[in-house]
Design an enzyme around this catalytic site. Sequence first.
Site, PDB file in Angstrom:
ATOM      1  CG  HIS A 307      -2.233   1.150   1.335  1.00 23.87           C
ATOM      2  ND1 HIS A 307      -2.596   2.059   1.304  1.00 23.87           N
ATOM      3  CD2 HIS A 307      -3.210   0.568   0.795  1.00 23.87           C
ATOM      4  CE1 HIS A 307      -3.546   2.663   0.774  1.00 23.87           C
ATOM      5  NE2 HIS A 307      -4.231   2.129   0.842  1.00 23.87           N
ATOM      6  CG  ASP A 365      -8.191  -3.933  -2.947  1.00 20.69           C
ATOM      7  OD1 ASP A 365      -7.917  -3.756  -2.781  1.00 20.69           O
ATOM      8  OD2 ASP A 365      -8.816  -4.879  -2.833  1.00 20.69           O
TER       9      ASP A 365
HETATM   10  C1  SDX Z   1      -6.314  -0.150  -2.907  1.00 24.71           C
HETATM   11  O1  SDX Z   1      -4.425   4.896  -1.762  1.00 24.71           O
HETATM   12  C2  SDX Z   1      -5.504   3.757  -1.412  1.00 24.71           C
HETATM   13  O2  SDX Z   1      -6.151   4.367   0.114  1.00 24.71           O
HETATM   14  C3  SDX Z   1      -6.346   2.902  -2.297  1.00 24.71           C
HETATM   15  C4  SDX Z   1      -7.447   1.646  -1.296  1.00 24.71           C
HETATM   16  C5  SDX Z   1      -7.959   2.831  -1.378  1.00 24.71           C
HETATM   17  O3  SDX Z   1      -9.052   1.745  -0.186  1.00 24.71           O
HETATM   18  O4  SDX Z   1      -8.557   3.605  -1.435  1.00 24.71           O
HETATM   19  O5  SDX Z   1      -6.228   1.311  -0.399  1.00 24.71           O
HETATM   20  C6  SDX Z   1      -7.344   0.644  -2.112  1.00 24.71           C
HETATM   21  O6  SDX Z   1      -6.334  -0.078  -3.794  1.00 24.71           O
HETATM   22  C7  SDX Z   1      -5.254  -1.555  -1.723  1.00 24.71           C
HETATM   23  C8  SDX Z   1      -4.342  -1.596  -2.688  1.00 24.71           C
HETATM   24  C9  SDX Z   1      -4.417  -2.862  -4.273  1.00 24.71           C
HETATM   25  N1  SDX Z   1      -3.651  -3.152  -4.626  1.00 24.71           N
HETATM   26  C10 SDX Z   1      -3.133  -4.598  -4.863  1.00 24.71           C
HETATM   27  O7  SDX Z   1      -2.941  -5.444  -3.906  1.00 24.71           O
HETATM   28  C11 SDX Z   1      -1.611  -4.523  -6.120  1.00 24.71           C
HETATM   29  C12 SDX Z   1      -0.733  -5.290  -5.400  1.00 24.71           C
HETATM   30  N2  SDX Z   1      -0.117  -3.811  -4.484  1.00 24.71           N
HETATM   31  C13 SDX Z   1       0.790  -2.912  -5.582  1.00 24.71           C
HETATM   32  O8  SDX Z   1       0.927  -2.714  -6.570  1.00 24.71           O
HETATM   33  C14 SDX Z   1       1.665  -1.734  -4.877  1.00 24.71           C
HETATM   34  O9  SDX Z   1       1.833  -2.023  -3.361  1.00 24.71           O
HETATM   35  C15 SDX Z   1       0.776  -0.542  -5.001  1.00 24.71           C
HETATM   36  C16 SDX Z   1       0.027  -0.149  -6.308  1.00 24.71           C
HETATM   37  C17 SDX Z   1      -1.079  -0.853  -3.547  1.00 24.71           C
HETATM   38  C18 SDX Z   1       1.341   0.598  -4.109  1.00 24.71           C
HETATM   39  O10 SDX Z   1       2.289   1.286  -5.017  1.00 24.71           O
HETATM   40  P1  SDX Z   1       3.292   1.867  -4.202  1.00 24.71           P
HETATM   41  O11 SDX Z   1       3.155   2.838  -3.253  1.00 24.71           O
HETATM   42  O12 SDX Z   1       3.702   2.537  -5.743  1.00 24.71           O
HETATM   43  O13 SDX Z   1       4.670   0.494  -4.088  1.00 24.71           O
HETATM   44  P2  SDX Z   1       5.519   0.381  -5.400  1.00 24.71           P
HETATM   45  O14 SDX Z   1       5.176   0.208  -6.351  1.00 24.71           O
HETATM   46  O15 SDX Z   1       6.679   1.188  -5.363  1.00 24.71           O
HETATM   47  O16 SDX Z   1       6.493  -0.592  -3.831  1.00 24.71           O
HETATM   48  C19 SDX Z   1       7.615  -0.316  -3.460  1.00 24.71           C
HETATM   49  C20 SDX Z   1       8.205  -1.983  -3.923  1.00 24.71           C
HETATM   50  C21 SDX Z   1       8.615  -1.770  -4.941  1.00 24.71           C
HETATM   51  O17 SDX Z   1       9.575  -2.539  -5.378  1.00 24.71           O
HETATM   52  P3  SDX Z   1      11.076  -1.765  -5.658  1.00 24.71           P
HETATM   53  O18 SDX Z   1      10.615  -1.037  -6.967  1.00 24.71           O
HETATM   54  O19 SDX Z   1      11.263  -0.716  -3.990  1.00 24.71           O
HETATM   55  O20 SDX Z   1      12.478  -3.127  -5.345  1.00 24.71           O
HETATM   56  O21 SDX Z   1       7.592  -2.999  -3.045  1.00 24.71           O
HETATM   57  C22 SDX Z   1       7.328  -3.554  -4.645  1.00 24.71           C
HETATM   58  C23 SDX Z   1       7.355  -2.982  -6.044  1.00 24.71           C
HETATM   59  O22 SDX Z   1       7.817  -4.046  -6.814  1.00 24.71           O
HETATM   60  N3  SDX Z   1       6.264  -4.159  -4.728  1.00 24.71           N
HETATM   61  C24 SDX Z   1       5.777  -5.479  -4.082  1.00 24.71           C
HETATM   62  C25 SDX Z   1       4.229  -5.362  -3.995  1.00 24.71           C
HETATM   63  N4  SDX Z   1       3.713  -4.061  -3.920  1.00 24.71           N
HETATM   64  C26 SDX Z   1       4.823  -3.866  -4.241  1.00 24.71           C
HETATM   65  N5  SDX Z   1       6.383  -6.783  -4.846  1.00 24.71           N
HETATM   66  C27 SDX Z   1       5.289  -7.655  -4.729  1.00 24.71           C
HETATM   67  N6  SDX Z   1       4.101  -7.932  -4.127  1.00 24.71           N
HETATM   68  C28 SDX Z   1       3.169  -6.795  -3.824  1.00 24.71           C
HETATM   69  N7  SDX Z   1       2.310  -6.387  -3.906  1.00 24.71           N
END
Ligand code: SDX
Length: 430
Positions: A307, A365
């Site tokens: 998140h 989720d």
């Molecule tokens: C919702 O914003 C809100 O409030 C949203 C929400 C709401 O109520 O409105 O809470 C609802 O959207 C919840 C999130 C649902 N999405 C997912 O579950 C999809 C999987 N999660 C990721 O796509 C990600 O964690 C996000 C999109 C939720 C957050 O992305 P960020 O904040 O941009 O973080 P990032 O992608 O930069 O990740 C940081 C690191 C990265 O690695 P590095 O580049 O630093 O090496 O963590 C890794 C990412 O690759 N990473 C993951 C991961 N999520 C982040 N690696 C594996 N699996 C994951 N799920």
Amino acid sequence: MTTQRTATLSVEGKTAELPVVSGTVGPDVIDIRSLYAKTGMFTFDPGFMSTAACKSAITYIDGDKGELLYRGYPIEQLAVNCDFLEVAYLIKNGELPNKTEYDEFTTRVKRHTMVHEQLSRFFQGFRRDAHPMAVLVGVVGALSAFYHDSLDINNPEHRMISGIRLIAKLPTIVAMTYKYGIGQPFMYPRNDLSYTANFMYMMFGTPCEKYEPNPVLVRALDRILILHADHEQNASTSTVRLAGSSGANPFACISSGIACLWGPAHGGANEACLNMLEQIGDVSHVNEYIKRAKDKNDSFKLMGFGHRVYKNFDPRAKLMQQTCQEVLGELGLENDRLFKLAIALEKIALEDDYFVSKKLYPNVDFYSGIVQRALGIPTQLFTGIFALARTVGWMAQWTEMIADPEQKIGRPRQLFTGAQTRDVVPLGQR
Ligand code: SDX
């Protein structure tokens, strides 16, 4: 007299004194509205990692503590002590309703649960197997074609009635989307039922026999709606605010929020998470998928994990897991295969340094798909339920934005990296 706190930015001989502003809680902000005029430079913040786009008094999240407050009330207390319409009233008006206010509000919402009879014809244009979110984007956006009497966004009464109409009609439209997809007749709303019981009736009832929703399952779904009602300036809420800043009508703005919520990185994650659990299939395959999630060269992500704000647990995920256990228990599904797989996956991931070091925890989720599946909701409709609930937050945020005297049309700038000025060479000479 309090002195104005400022941040000083000096760059290439230019200095900007920028006001520092505090809210009631949370990080202070540096007001950079005068930055371009003072320095000729923009800030650069793709994804808005360090940018507050507005003032708001609706929802506050403390990502480090895992706290979520709607108008100052902790989500854990609201989920146990209130129903969804009480929380909708709170988010919309800023205070919890007393009994009289609650009865008036629920009666007003019930008076608007039906949709214009013509609206049902919009569904005929979709394939039966259309994704429900595609249908919702279209049908909700089309609502503005029916309410020419209340599209003046500067009229508080018009804003109020539009909000009531959207809160009241989203359950009817989501249920109609489901019925259309399975070829069953639409069910008209029943005003003798509660908001969430009525939604379940319109979803699972048929004209052929009596259907009374199970009160335990109604309460569980009502809590799921509470958990999804609002969440600060997330992607879809920011979309609704940006659309609203141009003066677009609320129905069109909510439709834009539904479109943004559909993405698997946002509200579409619950559907993606359930599909992921089905793909993993068995606990014996978990390590293989954890390995893929950690592999930079593999686009696979653990859906339902991570998140932007929560860098500790998502309080909604804990409540969702409890609700999941209640529903599975009520239905005699305690040994549900996917639930046990999710529990195992969460345990293994949270013992893995990659997830711990990157502060990736289950989000709202992660369990919501399992409990909605147990309630009989089809996977493709999970995000539609999310949109139904988040319409309350979107409308409150939209209303707050419209009423904000400082609000201007949203128009970000850019760091231009394209071609500099050059002359066109006529086609024959290229
Ligand atoms: C919702 O914003 C809100 O409030 C949203 C929400 C709401 O109520 O409105 O809470 C609802 O959207 C919840 C999130 C649902 N999405 C997912 O579950 C999809 C999987 N999660 C990721 O796509 C990600 O964690 C996000 C999109 C939720 C957050 O992305 P960020 O904040 O941009 O973080 P990032 O992608 O930069 O990740 C940081 C690191 C990265 O690695 P590095 O580049 O630093 O090496 O963590 C890794 C990412 O690759 N990473 C993951 C991961 N999520 C982040 N690696 C594996 N699996 C994951 N799920």
